[in-house]
Design a protein around this motif. Structure first.
Motif, PDB file in Angstrom:
ATOM      1  N   TYR A 128       0.679  -1.205  -0.007  1.00  0.00           N
ATOM      2  CA  TYR A 128      -0.109  -0.042  -0.002  1.00  0.00           C
ATOM      3  C   TYR A 128       0.866   1.411  -0.045  1.00  0.00           C
ATOM      4  CZ  TYR A 128      -3.933   3.083   1.180  1.00  0.00           C
ATOM      5  OH  TYR A 128      -4.921   4.058   1.341  1.00  0.00           O
ATOM      6  N   CYS A 129       1.232   1.507  -1.208  1.00  0.00           N
ATOM      7  CA  CYS A 129       2.423   2.415  -1.350  1.00  0.00           C
ATOM      8  C   CYS A 129       2.265   3.179  -2.667  1.00  0.00           C
ATOM      9  CB  CYS A 129       4.056   1.846  -1.120  1.00  0.00           C
ATOM     10  SG  CYS A 129       5.130   3.078  -1.527  1.00  0.00           S
ATOM     11  N   PRO A 130       2.243   4.510  -2.720  1.00  0.00           N
ATOM     12  CA  PRO A 130       2.736   5.385  -1.444  1.00  0.00           C
ATOM     13  C   PRO A 130       1.700   5.815  -0.798  1.00  0.00           C
ATOM     14  CG  PRO A 130       2.297   6.616  -3.617  1.00  0.00           C
ATOM     15  CD  PRO A 130       2.200   5.118  -3.892  1.00  0.00           C
ATOM     16  N   HIS A 131       1.596   5.511   0.451  1.00  0.00           N
ATOM     17  CA  HIS A 131       0.239   5.264   1.565  1.00  0.00           C
ATOM     18  C   HIS A 131      -0.404   6.470   1.730  1.00  0.00           C
ATOM     19  CE1 HIS A 131       3.607   6.175   4.278  1.00  0.00           C
ATOM     20  NE2 HIS A 131       2.775   6.704   5.112  1.00  0.00           N
ATOM     21  N   ARG A 132       0.352   7.714   1.908  1.00  0.00           N
ATOM     22  CA  ARG A 132      -0.146   9.036   2.096  1.00  0.00           C
ATOM     23  C   ARG A 132      -0.701   9.601   0.993  1.00  0.00           C
ATOM     24  NH1 ARG A 132       3.038  12.635   6.628  1.00  0.00           N
ATOM     25  NH2 ARG A 132       1.150  13.963   6.307  1.00  0.00           N
ATOM     26  N   LEU A 133      -0.328   9.340  -0.423  1.00  0.00           N
ATOM     27  CA  LEU A 133      -0.701   9.671  -1.325  1.00  0.00           C
ATOM     28  C   LEU A 133      -2.276   8.967  -1.717  1.00  0.00           C
ATOM     29  CD1 LEU A 133       1.816  10.398  -4.058  1.00  0.00           C
ATOM     30  CD2 LEU A 133       0.897  11.950  -2.675  1.00  0.00           C
ATOM     31  N   LEU A 134      -2.204   7.718  -1.355  1.00  0.00           N
ATOM     32  CA  LEU A 134      -3.341   6.741  -1.854  1.00  0.00           C
ATOM     33  C   LEU A 134      -4.301   7.241  -0.617  1.00  0.00           C
ATOM     34  CD1 LEU A 134      -1.731   3.212  -2.330  1.00  0.00           C
ATOM     35  CD2 LEU A 134      -3.104   4.793  -3.786  1.00  0.00           C
ATOM     36  N   ASP A 135      -4.109   7.490   0.403  1.00  0.00           N
ATOM     37  CA  ASP A 135      -4.853   7.887   1.404  1.00  0.00           C
ATOM     38  C   ASP A 135      -5.588   9.362   1.222  1.00  0.00           C
ATOM     39  OD1 ASP A 135      -4.491   5.771   2.982  1.00  0.00           O
ATOM     40  OD2 ASP A 135      -3.221   6.886   4.676  1.00  0.00           O
ATOM     41  N   GLN A 136      -4.857  10.131   0.547  1.00  0.00           N
ATOM     42  CA  GLN A 136      -5.311  11.598   0.081  1.00  0.00           C
ATOM     43  C   GLN A 136      -6.193  11.410  -1.029  1.00  0.00           C
ATOM     44  OE1 GLN A 136      -2.225  14.183   0.465  1.00  0.00           O
ATOM     45  NE2 GLN A 136      -3.282  16.007   0.165  1.00  0.00           N
ATOM     46  N   TYR A 137      -5.686  10.896  -2.032  1.00  0.00           N
ATOM     47  CA  TYR A 137      -6.323  10.795  -3.652  1.00  0.00           C
ATOM     48  C   TYR A 137      -6.830   9.618  -3.955  1.00  0.00           C
ATOM     49  CZ  TYR A 137      -3.127  14.993  -3.966  1.00  0.00           C
ATOM     50  OH  TYR A 137      -2.500  16.106  -3.593  1.00  0.00           O
ATOM     51  N   GLN A 138      -6.913   8.554  -2.871  1.00  0.00           N
ATOM     52  CA  GLN A 138      -7.588   7.365  -3.445  1.00  0.00           C
ATOM     53  C   GLN A 138      -7.062   6.373  -4.353  1.00  0.00           C
ATOM     54  OE1 GLN A 138      -9.994  10.149  -2.781  1.00  0.00           O
ATOM     55  NE2 GLN A 138      -9.426   9.240  -0.696  1.00  0.00           N
ATOM     56  N   ASN A 139      -6.557   7.127  -5.435  1.00  0.00           N
ATOM     57  CA  ASN A 139      -5.841   6.284  -6.595  1.00  0.00           C
ATOM     58  C   ASN A 139      -4.827   7.098  -7.230  1.00  0.00           C
ATOM     59  OD1 ASN A 139      -7.202   7.460  -8.596  1.00  0.00           O
ATOM     60  ND2 ASN A 139      -9.024   6.354  -7.848  1.00  0.00           N
ATOM     61  N   LYS A 140      -4.009   6.643  -8.082  1.00  0.00           N
ATOM     62  CA  LYS A 140      -3.056   7.446  -8.997  1.00  0.00           C
ATOM     63  C   LYS A 140      -3.734   8.086 -10.130  1.00  0.00           C
ATOM     64  CE  LYS A 140      -1.334   4.843 -12.386  1.00  0.00           C
ATOM     65  NZ  LYS A 140      -0.569   3.897 -13.038  1.00  0.00           N
ATOM     66  N   GLU A 141      -4.867   7.645 -10.588  1.00  0.00           N
ATOM     67  CA  GLU A 141      -5.542   8.540 -11.685  1.00  0.00           C
ATOM     68  C   GLU A 141      -5.906   9.974 -10.703  1.00  0.00           C
ATOM     69  OE1 GLU A 141      -5.810   5.185 -11.071  1.00  0.00           O
ATOM     70  OE2 GLU A 141      -4.895   4.737 -12.931  1.00  0.00           O
ATOM     71  N   ASN A 142      -6.422   9.982  -9.605  1.00  0.00           N
ATOM     72  CA  ASN A 142      -6.874  11.187  -8.952  1.00  0.00           C
ATOM     73  C   ASN A 142      -5.529  12.194  -8.831  1.00  0.00           C
ATOM     74  OD1 ASN A 142      -9.352  10.630  -9.124  1.00  0.00           O
ATOM     75  ND2 ASN A 142      -9.440   9.878  -6.938  1.00  0.00           N
ATOM     76  N   PHE A 143      -4.627  11.524  -8.336  1.00  0.00           N
ATOM     77  CA  PHE A 143      -3.426  12.436  -8.187  1.00  0.00           C
ATOM     78  C   PHE A 143      -2.777  12.921  -9.557  1.00  0.00           C
ATOM     79  CE2 PHE A 143       1.379  12.429  -8.020  1.00  0.00           C
ATOM     80  CZ  PHE A 143       1.534  13.109  -7.138  1.00  0.00           C
ATOM     81  N   ILE A 144      -2.787  12.116 -10.420  1.00  0.00           N
ATOM     82  CA  ILE A 144      -2.429  12.701 -11.732  1.00  0.00           C
ATOM     83  C   ILE A 144      -3.222  13.704 -12.174  1.00  0.00           C
ATOM     84  CG2 ILE A 144      -2.011  11.882 -14.358  1.00  0.00           C
ATOM     85  CD1 ILE A 144      -1.307   9.249 -13.262  1.00  0.00           C
ATOM     86  N   ARG A 145      -4.309  13.579 -11.983  1.00  0.00           N
ATOM     87  CA  ARG A 145      -5.454  14.451 -12.444  1.00  0.00           C
ATOM     88  C   ARG A 145      -5.293  16.024 -11.663  1.00  0.00           C
ATOM     89  NH1 ARG A 145      -8.840  11.271 -13.967  1.00  0.00           N
ATOM     90  NH2 ARG A 145      -9.761  10.913 -11.493  1.00  0.00           N
ATOM     91  N   ARG A 146      -4.981  15.661 -10.524  1.00  0.00           N
ATOM     92  CA  ARG A 146      -5.131  16.969  -9.450  1.00  0.00           C
ATOM     93  C   ARG A 146      -3.906  17.729  -9.840  1.00  0.00           C
ATOM     94  NH1 ARG A 146      -3.029  20.927  -7.538  1.00  0.00           N
ATOM     95  NH2 ARG A 146      -3.195  21.531  -5.468  1.00  0.00           N
ATOM     96  N   TRP A 147      -2.787  17.091 -10.035  1.00  0.00           N
ATOM     97  CA  TRP A 147      -1.495  17.803 -10.253  1.00  0.00           C
ATOM     98  C   TRP A 147      -1.160  17.932 -11.993  1.00  0.00           C
ATOM     99  CZ3 TRP A 147       0.356  20.731  -6.766  1.00  0.00           C
ATOM    100  CH2 TRP A 147       0.179  20.335  -5.348  1.00  0.00           C
ATOM    101  N   ASN A 148      -1.998  17.670 -12.794  1.00  0.00           N
ATOM    102  CA  ASN A 148      -2.082  17.899 -14.385  1.00  0.00           C
ATOM    103  C   ASN A 148      -0.783  17.016 -14.737  1.00  0.00           C
ATOM    104  OD1 ASN A 148      -3.015  18.613 -16.779  1.00  0.00           O
ATOM    105  ND2 ASN A 148      -1.823  20.520 -16.763  1.00  0.00           N
ATOM    106  N   LEU A 149      -0.688  15.849 -14.179  1.00  0.00           N
ATOM    107  CA  LEU A 149       0.587  15.140 -14.603  1.00  0.00           C
ATOM    108  C   LEU A 149       0.351  13.995 -15.822  1.00  0.00           C
ATOM    109  CD1 LEU A 149       2.402  14.803 -11.182  1.00  0.00           C
ATOM    110  CD2 LEU A 149       3.108  15.983 -13.040  1.00  0.00           C
ATOM    111  N   VAL A 150      -0.748  14.503 -16.518  1.00  0.00           N
ATOM    112  CA  VAL A 150      -1.423  13.313 -17.773  1.00  0.00           C
ATOM    113  C   VAL A 150      -0.135  12.437 -18.327  1.00  0.00           C
ATOM    114  CG1 VAL A 150      -2.566  13.200 -19.375  1.00  0.00           C
ATOM    115  CG2 VAL A 150      -3.104  15.029 -17.924  1.00  0.00           C
ATOM    116  N   ASN A 151      -0.455  11.306 -18.150  1.00  0.00           N
ATOM    117  CA  ASN A 151       0.434  10.360 -18.663  1.00  0.00           C
ATOM    118  C   ASN A 151       0.251  10.389 -20.308  1.00  0.00           C
ATOM    119  OD1 ASN A 151       1.631   9.466 -16.195  1.00  0.00           O
ATOM    120  ND2 ASN A 151       0.313   7.612 -15.870  1.00  0.00           N
TER     121      ASN A 151
END
Length: 151
Positions: A128-151
């Protein structure tokens, strides 16, 4: 950067980066302290960068494999740049470390192209890593979208 005498312990050889993998330390240490822990460890765990609220420390060249996804020579280790976001501090300090990580990702992408973003658990579903990012954003896609880091 790690010295030549430590390269065999922490590196799997040369690499052409095809992605960036984000991790999150499960401790309360700064980037510098985590780097020192890595250097003084008898284990082979390694990362390319440690990032906290103040600094990003590059500890391995970008064309060298690090041992960071847990399965020796899996694709995460063989083809991705490892960034450890240091968990030290409260939410505000952690969020500043995340901001610094996003800046670092942008710098890496400016140099190497639009490399895709991975989380550690993309390579090892038992983690369960990165745990604090997963806790905060629920998944990688939400993190990428929030920070405009589109793959």
């Amino acid at each position: 950067m790690i010295g030549e005498n430590k390269k065999l312990q922490f590196s799997g050889g040369t690499m052409t980066a095809l992605g960036i993998t984000i991790h999150n330390t499960n401790n309360q240490y700064s980037a510098e302290e985590n780097y020192q822990i890595m250097l003084n460890s008898s284990m082979s765990y390694s990362a390319h960068f440690f990032v906290d609220k103040d600094i990003a420390i590059q500890v391995m060249p970008l064309d060298v494999q690090a041992f960071h996804t847990g399965k020796a020579y899996d694709n995460g280790n063989k083809y991705t740049i490892a960034i450890e976001i240091c968990s030290k501090g409260n939410d505000e300090e952690f969020n500043k470390a995340v901001e610094n990580t996003v800046l670092l990702i942008q710098m890496i992408r400016n140099k190497l192209g639009n490399l895709p973003i991975y989380f550690h658990n993309d390579f090892d579903r038992t983690k369960y890593c990165p745990h604090r990012l997963l806790d905060q954003y629920q998944n990688k896609e939400n993190f990428i979208r929030r920070w405009n880091l589109v793959n």
